[in-house]
Motif scaffolding. Structure first.
Motif, PDB file in Angstrom:
ATOM      1  N   GLU A   1     -53.470   7.417   6.174  1.00  0.00           N
ATOM      2  CA  GLU A   1     -52.101   7.337   5.685  1.00  0.00           C
ATOM      3  C   GLU A   1     -51.891   8.125   4.388  1.00  0.00           C
ATOM      4  O   GLU A   1     -50.774   8.175   3.871  1.00  0.00           O
ATOM      5  CB  GLU A   1     -51.695   5.872   5.508  1.00  0.00           C
TER       6      GLU A   1
ATOM      7  N   HIS B   1     -49.974  10.737   8.686  1.00  0.00           N
ATOM      8  CA  HIS B   1     -49.947   9.678   9.689  1.00  0.00           C
ATOM      9  C   HIS B   1     -49.000   8.569   9.254  1.00  0.00           C
ATOM     10  O   HIS B   1     -48.896   8.260   8.065  1.00  0.00           O
ATOM     11  CB  HIS B   1     -51.335   9.050   9.873  1.00  0.00           C
ATOM     12  N   ARG B   2     -48.360   7.946  10.253  1.00  0.00           N
ATOM     13  CA  ARG B   2     -47.606   6.713  10.041  1.00  0.00           C
ATOM     14  C   ARG B   2     -48.112   5.687  11.051  1.00  0.00           C
ATOM     15  O   ARG B   2     -47.985   5.873  12.266  1.00  0.00           O
ATOM     16  CB  ARG B   2     -46.112   6.932  10.245  1.00  0.00           C
TER      17      ARG B   2
ATOM     18  N   ASP C   1     -48.313   1.805  12.742  1.00  0.00           N
ATOM     19  CA  ASP C   1     -47.701   0.503  12.982  1.00  0.00           C
ATOM     20  C   ASP C   1     -48.855  -0.415  13.363  1.00  0.00           C
ATOM     21  O   ASP C   1     -49.310  -0.425  14.517  1.00  0.00           O
ATOM     22  CB  ASP C   1     -46.669   0.590  14.110  1.00  0.00           C
TER      23      ASP C   1
END
Length: 245
Positions: free
Chosen positions: A155, A172-173, A175
């Motif tokens: 991240e 990057h993201r 969840d």
């Protein structure tokens, strides 16, 4: 269309560079491992791509077919020696489309199960593999083992490639609840800014085992790599052999 719902997105962006030297593992150990399981039966590779594993497996004498969501990848396969001889159905690998079986072996290598970015589509893949396998047939999956420390590092904005003519960074993201990530590789060069998105839904080995069991499989063998090294708590990848029934 979002990359989370587009089975061909990987090939459209990466077909031209997928086979560049130094970017991928040696396929020979995987081909030897899979040839032992296939024997004289038929084998099906999901996400066959450019034939990195399928072609050396065919060289072992195995009857290999494929499913691939990217016509661009299949075009690269067709350009290789022997690539025109491998039947390939174009479509979403979760549906295992255009093939009838029965196959002794179905395989999905190099983290590609995670390219199915919805949990329900991963489950569909297992159910449809079970549909085309012969009784007692095997489904082989190779993936990395997720590491929360890697997620924390990903991240951060990371320089990816720097030349005199261009700069590429990766972002990057994640969840964490959905176990998905969206990655952008952003390239700046003299022609402008270029985006190469990529998405995955990752799972831990025990989660894959549970999904396999729901489709009628049981875990027969698990190794840390294609050389059959022992799988343990510190392993960063796994090769899992699921048997139907």
């Amino acid at each position: 269309m979002s990359v989370f719902d587009d089975p061909g997105h990987f090939g459209r962006f990466w077909a031209d560079t997928y086979d560049l030297p130094g970017g991928l593992p040696d396929p020979m150990p995987a081909a030897a491992f899979l040839a032992d399981l296939a024997g004289d039966g038929r084998a099906l590779e999901l996400a066959i791509g450019t034939g990195r594993v399928a072609l050396p497996l065919a060289a072992h004498g195995c009857a290999v077919e494929g499913v691939e969501g990217s016509p661009e990848m299949v075009a690269k396969l067709r350009d290789k020696p022997g690539g025109a001889d491998i039947p390939v159905a174009i479509g979403d690998m979760a549906d295992v489309p255009g093939v009838t079986g029965p196959y002794r072996l179905v395989f999905l290598v190099f983290n590609t199960l995670f390219n199915l970015t919805r949990e329900e589509r991963q489950a569909d893949c297992f159910r449809n593999v079970a549909r085309v396998l012969e009784p007692g047939g095997t489904f082989v999956i190779e993936t990395y083992v997720p590491d929360p420390a890697d997620i924390d590092r990903d991240e951060q904005v990371r320089p990816w490639e720097v030349t005199e003519d261009s700069v590429a960074i990766r972002v990057h993201r994640y969840d964490r609840a959905a176990q998905t990530f969206l990655r952008q590789t952003v390239t700046f060069d003299g022609t402008g800014v270029h985006l190469h998105p990529f998405a995955m839904r990752y799972m831990w080995p025990e989660q894959i085992d549970e999904m396999a069991a729901q489709a009628g499989f049981h875990l027969a063998e698990r190794y840390a790599d294609w050389d059959r090294s022992a799988f343990g708590a510190d392993s960063t990848s796994h090769v899992s052999v699921y048997r139907l029934g």
